[in-house]
Design an enzyme around this catalytic site. Sequence first.
Site, short mmCIF file in Angstrom:
data_model
loop_
_atom_site.label_atom_id
_atom_site.label_comp_id
_atom_site.label_asym_id
_atom_site.label_seq_id
_atom_site.Cartn_x
_atom_site.Cartn_y
_atom_site.Cartn_z
N LYS A 1 0.83 -1.21 0.00
CA LYS A 1 0.00 0.00 0.00
C LYS A 1 0.87 1.26 0.00
O LYS A 1 0.60 2.21 -0.73
CB LYS A 1 -0.94 0.02 1.22
CG LYS A 1 -1.91 -1.16 1.28
CD LYS A 1 -2.93 -1.02 2.41
CE LYS A 1 -2.32 -1.11 3.80
NZ LYS A 1 -1.75 -2.42 4.15
N ARG B 1 -9.46 0.86 9.07
CA ARG B 1 -9.01 -0.49 9.33
C ARG B 1 -10.07 -1.34 10.02
O ARG B 1 -9.84 -2.52 10.29
CB ARG B 1 -7.81 -0.42 10.25
CG ARG B 1 -6.65 -1.28 9.70
CD ARG B 1 -5.43 -0.85 10.26
NE ARG B 1 -4.29 -1.62 10.21
CZ ARG B 1 -3.14 -1.12 9.76
NH1 ARG B 1 -3.10 0.06 9.22
NH2 ARG B 1 -2.06 -1.83 9.86
N ARG C 1 11.52 -7.35 5.36
CA ARG C 1 11.48 -5.89 5.22
C ARG C 1 12.32 -5.21 6.32
O ARG C 1 12.32 -5.65 7.46
CB ARG C 1 10.03 -5.42 5.31
CG ARG C 1 9.86 -3.94 5.04
CD ARG C 1 8.49 -3.62 4.52
NE ARG C 1 7.49 -3.50 5.58
CZ ARG C 1 6.26 -3.05 5.38
NH1 ARG C 1 5.86 -2.71 4.17
NH2 ARG C 1 5.40 -2.97 6.37
N ARG D 1 11.31 -3.60 12.08
CA ARG D 1 10.32 -3.00 12.98
C ARG D 1 9.90 -3.99 14.07
O ARG D 1 9.87 -5.19 13.82
CB ARG D 1 9.07 -2.58 12.18
CG ARG D 1 9.18 -1.19 11.60
CD ARG D 1 8.13 -0.89 10.54
NE ARG D 1 6.78 -1.33 10.86
CZ ARG D 1 5.73 -1.14 10.05
NH1 ARG D 1 5.90 -0.50 8.89
NH2 ARG D 1 4.54 -1.56 10.37
N ARG E 1 -0.78 -9.65 13.39
CA ARG E 1 -1.31 -8.59 12.51
C ARG E 1 -2.17 -9.18 11.40
O ARG E 1 -3.19 -8.60 11.01
CB ARG E 1 -0.15 -7.79 11.89
CG ARG E 1 0.47 -6.81 12.88
CD ARG E 1 1.79 -6.30 12.39
NE ARG E 1 1.67 -5.34 11.32
CZ ARG E 1 2.68 -5.04 10.48
NH1 ARG E 1 3.83 -5.64 10.58
NH2 ARG E 1 2.52 -4.13 9.56
#
Length: 211
Positions: free
Chosen positions: A13, A88, A127, A160, A171
């Site tokens: 996104k 969300r 990532r 992260r 998540r």
Amino acid sequence: MKIILLGPPGAGKGTIAKALMQHDGSVQISTGDILREAIAAGTELGKQVEAVMAAGDLVTDELIMEIMEQRLQQEDCKQGYLLDGFPRTIPQAEALKALLAKLGEKLDCALELDIPRDVIIDRLTTRRTCTNCGEIYNVKTKPPTVEGVCDVCGSQIVQRDDETEEAIENRLQVYNQLTAPLVAFYRDEGLLVSVPGSDIDSVMEAIRNRI
Ligand code: AMP
């Protein structure tokens, strides 16, 4: 353009938002970035959300709506916006609908990036993010020139807190339970555009066909 970007964490996104932003000057609004900035700055908001975010859970709808009600009325939103990570939940989508009606604004579409789960998990676990400028890297497909150092600003690149395997698992569960129902919500609103994958050319074509 006024677009909502839908899709699980790691769907691309943010990357798509940045590409679309260059296209027509719309501003990218990422609620995740706003919250991470608050944590980095050590503000009250940051302290309030830090533990929830690290676990991969959602911040309350009330808090998010307070942030977004202000953000969407700022001057730079007049050109258009790309909502990345918001709404969300169904209550957030309902509240956004009411807010836009109050402001006399209309969304162009809700763009769903439809990505297989195994691709998502692989992307998220590999990532890495710059602690200073937020530039995104990937240890497999886009490593920095010097390991651990951002090519753009020279700051440290880290994984992260919410990109550990445990947090990612959570998540994705949270996404399936609370966010995935937004696809049906926006289909019912007549706003859904679904694109398989996150290739910018396919996304642009889908948007052009729609707008
Ligand atoms: P993101 O960068 O969009 O993946 O967001 C990172 C984290 O920020 C999420 O896992 C949530 O903890 C929090 N967050 C971001 N946007 C929202 C939202 N619209 N509602 C609730 N929590 C959010």
